[in-house]
Design a protein around this motif. Structure first.
Motif, PDB file in Angstrom:
ATOM      1  N   PRO A  90       0.816  -1.202   0.000  1.00 59.95           N
ATOM      2  CA  PRO A  90       0.000   0.000   0.000  1.00 59.95           C
ATOM      3  C   PRO A  90       0.855   1.260   0.000  1.00 59.95           C
ATOM      4  CG  PRO A  90      -0.002  -1.001   2.180  1.00 59.95           C
ATOM      5  CD  PRO A  90       0.746  -1.932   1.282  1.00 59.95           C
ATOM      6  N   PRO A  91       0.225   2.410  -0.292  1.00 56.67           N
ATOM      7  CA  PRO A  91       0.988   3.658  -0.374  1.00 56.67           C
ATOM      8  C   PRO A  91       1.594   4.043   0.966  1.00 56.67           C
ATOM      9  CG  PRO A  91      -1.375   4.075  -0.603  1.00 56.67           C
ATOM     10  CD  PRO A  91      -1.197   2.601  -0.554  1.00 56.67           C
ATOM     11  N   ASP A  92       2.698   4.727   0.898  1.00 58.75           N
ATOM     12  CA  ASP A  92       3.404   5.199   2.085  1.00 58.75           C
ATOM     13  C   ASP A  92       4.034   6.543   1.759  1.00 58.75           C
ATOM     14  OD1 ASP A  92       4.555   5.294   4.607  1.00 58.75           O
ATOM     15  OD2 ASP A  92       5.336   3.250   4.488  1.00 58.75           O
ATOM     16  N   VAL A  93       4.470   7.259   2.763  1.00 61.28           N
ATOM     17  CA  VAL A  93       5.104   8.561   2.543  1.00 61.28           C
ATOM     18  C   VAL A  93       6.599   8.428   2.301  1.00 61.28           C
ATOM     19  CG1 VAL A  93       3.389   9.864   3.852  1.00 61.28           C
ATOM     20  CG2 VAL A  93       5.425   8.968   5.013  1.00 61.28           C
ATOM     21  N   VAL A  94       7.152   7.247   2.583  1.00 60.64           N
ATOM     22  CA  VAL A  94       8.590   7.042   2.466  1.00 60.64           C
ATOM     23  C   VAL A  94       8.854   5.770   1.663  1.00 60.64           C
ATOM     24  CG1 VAL A  94       8.765   5.776   4.650  1.00 60.64           C
ATOM     25  CG2 VAL A  94      10.766   6.976   3.773  1.00 60.64           C
ATOM     26  N   CYS A  95       9.929   5.781   0.893  1.00 60.87           N
ATOM     27  CA  CYS A  95      10.338   4.599   0.141  1.00 60.87           C
ATOM     28  C   CYS A  95      10.836   3.542   1.106  1.00 60.87           C
ATOM     29  CB  CYS A  95      11.440   4.964  -0.853  1.00 60.87           C
ATOM     30  SG  CYS A  95      12.137   3.534  -1.700  1.00 60.87           S
ATOM     31  N   TRP A  96      10.375   2.326   0.938  1.00 60.15           N
ATOM     32  CA  TRP A  96      10.755   1.234   1.827  1.00 60.15           C
ATOM     33  C   TRP A  96      12.205   0.818   1.626  1.00 60.15           C
ATOM     34  CZ3 TRP A  96       5.971  -2.185   0.392  1.00 60.15           C
ATOM     35  CH2 TRP A  96       4.799  -1.539   0.808  1.00 60.15           C
ATOM     36  N   THR A  97      12.795   1.159   0.480  1.00 55.73           N
ATOM     37  CA  THR A  97      14.159   0.727   0.174  1.00 55.73           C
ATOM     38  C   THR A  97      15.206   1.774   0.559  1.00 55.73           C
ATOM     39  OG1 THR A  97      13.330  -0.641  -1.633  1.00 55.73           O
ATOM     40  CG2 THR A  97      15.680  -0.113  -1.657  1.00 55.73           C
ATOM     41  N   CYS A  98      15.038   3.002   0.052  1.00 55.64           N
ATOM     42  CA  CYS A  98      16.074   4.027   0.283  1.00 55.64           C
ATOM     43  C   CYS A  98      15.645   5.094   1.285  1.00 55.64           C
ATOM     44  CB  CYS A  98      16.495   4.672  -1.031  1.00 55.64           C
ATOM     45  SG  CYS A  98      15.244   5.755  -1.771  1.00 55.64           S
ATOM     46  N   HIS A  99      14.427   5.018   1.781  1.00 57.90           N
ATOM     47  CA  HIS A  99      13.887   5.924   2.806  1.00 57.90           C
ATOM     48  C   HIS A  99      13.753   7.377   2.351  1.00 57.90           C
ATOM     49  CE1 HIS A  99      14.267   2.433   5.307  1.00 57.90           C
ATOM     50  NE2 HIS A  99      15.558   2.366   5.042  1.00 57.90           N
ATOM     51  N   THR A 100      13.633   7.573   1.036  1.00 58.03           N
ATOM     52  CA  THR A 100      13.380   8.903   0.480  1.00 58.03           C
ATOM     53  C   THR A 100      11.912   9.255   0.705  1.00 58.03           C
ATOM     54  OG1 THR A 100      15.048   8.609  -1.227  1.00 58.03           O
ATOM     55  CG2 THR A 100      13.335  10.247  -1.666  1.00 58.03           C
ATOM     56  N   PHE A 101      11.643  10.518   1.029  1.00 58.71           N
ATOM     57  CA  PHE A 101      10.265  10.987   1.185  1.00 58.71           C
ATOM     58  C   PHE A 101       9.736  11.505  -0.143  1.00 58.71           C
ATOM     59  CE2 PHE A 101      11.733  11.044   5.523  1.00 58.71           C
ATOM     60  CZ  PHE A 101      10.613  10.647   6.236  1.00 58.71           C
ATOM     61  N   GLY A 102       8.424  11.554  -0.243  1.00 61.35           N
ATOM     62  CA  GLY A 102       7.791  12.163  -1.414  1.00 61.35           C
ATOM     63  C   GLY A 102       7.806  11.277  -2.638  1.00 61.35           C
ATOM     64  N   LEU A 103       7.195  10.098  -2.547  1.00 59.66           N
ATOM     65  CA  LEU A 103       7.128   9.204  -3.699  1.00 59.66           C
ATOM     66  C   LEU A 103       6.252   9.796  -4.804  1.00 59.66           C
ATOM     67  CD1 LEU A 103       6.579   5.838  -1.769  1.00 59.66           C
ATOM     68  CD2 LEU A 103       8.707   6.729  -2.704  1.00 59.66           C
TER      69      LEU A 103
END
Length: 148
Positions: free
Chosen positions: A48-61
């Motif tokens: 499901p959608p998230d505010v952070v990338c699960w791999t590199c932890h970047t915000f703003g997908l």
């Protein structure tokens, strides 16, 4: 718009979260496009959608389009309706579909066709967009892909 729905009108129409966080996904479905969160930094797709990338932890997908094609990862044949409105629809098949164009993200949905059809894990499926008669939402259903 479809006038012959696979399932009866749902008891509650699917809709975005109250804060609109997943609105791009629902907007994409209404346009007959599969739109999912995608990291512009490392290329990871999420659901499901998230505010952070699960791999590199970047915000703003980003919300990007991907092919509505996949393979059946798991499935079940439903014989007992969860609601009276679905009594006439049983048996039907619910599939967990893995999307190779989106790095293996998995979505769950109905597999169109007879409820007694043969289904195998690994079978190719394609997305079918089904519009509600009143135009308020669109469902992503799955169909066996005869090209494979």
């Amino acid at each position: 718009m479809s006038t012959d729905l696979y399932f009866p009108e749902p008891f509650v129409a699917p809709r975005p979260m109250p804060d609109g966080f997943d609105l791009p996904h629902f907007d994409g479905l209404r346009e007959h496009r599969l739109v999912l969160p995608h990291c512009g930094q490392c290329g990871t797709w999420t659901w499901p959608p998230d505010v952070v990338c699960w791999t590199c932890h970047t915000f703003g997908l980003n919300w990007d389009e991907t092919e509505p094609e996949g393979i059946i990862y798991s499935w079940t044949r439903v014989w007992h309706p969860a609601r009276p409105q679905l009594r006439a629809a049983v048996p039907y098949i619910v599939a967990l579909v893995e999307l190779p164009h989106a790095n293996g993200v998995r979505l769950i949905g109905n597999l169109l066709g007879p409820g007694n059809q043969d289904v195998s894990i690994g079978s190719a499926v394609k997305g079918i967009f089904e519009d509600a008669e009143d135009g308020t939402y669109t469902l992503l259903q799955w169909s066996m892909d005869s090209r494979v």
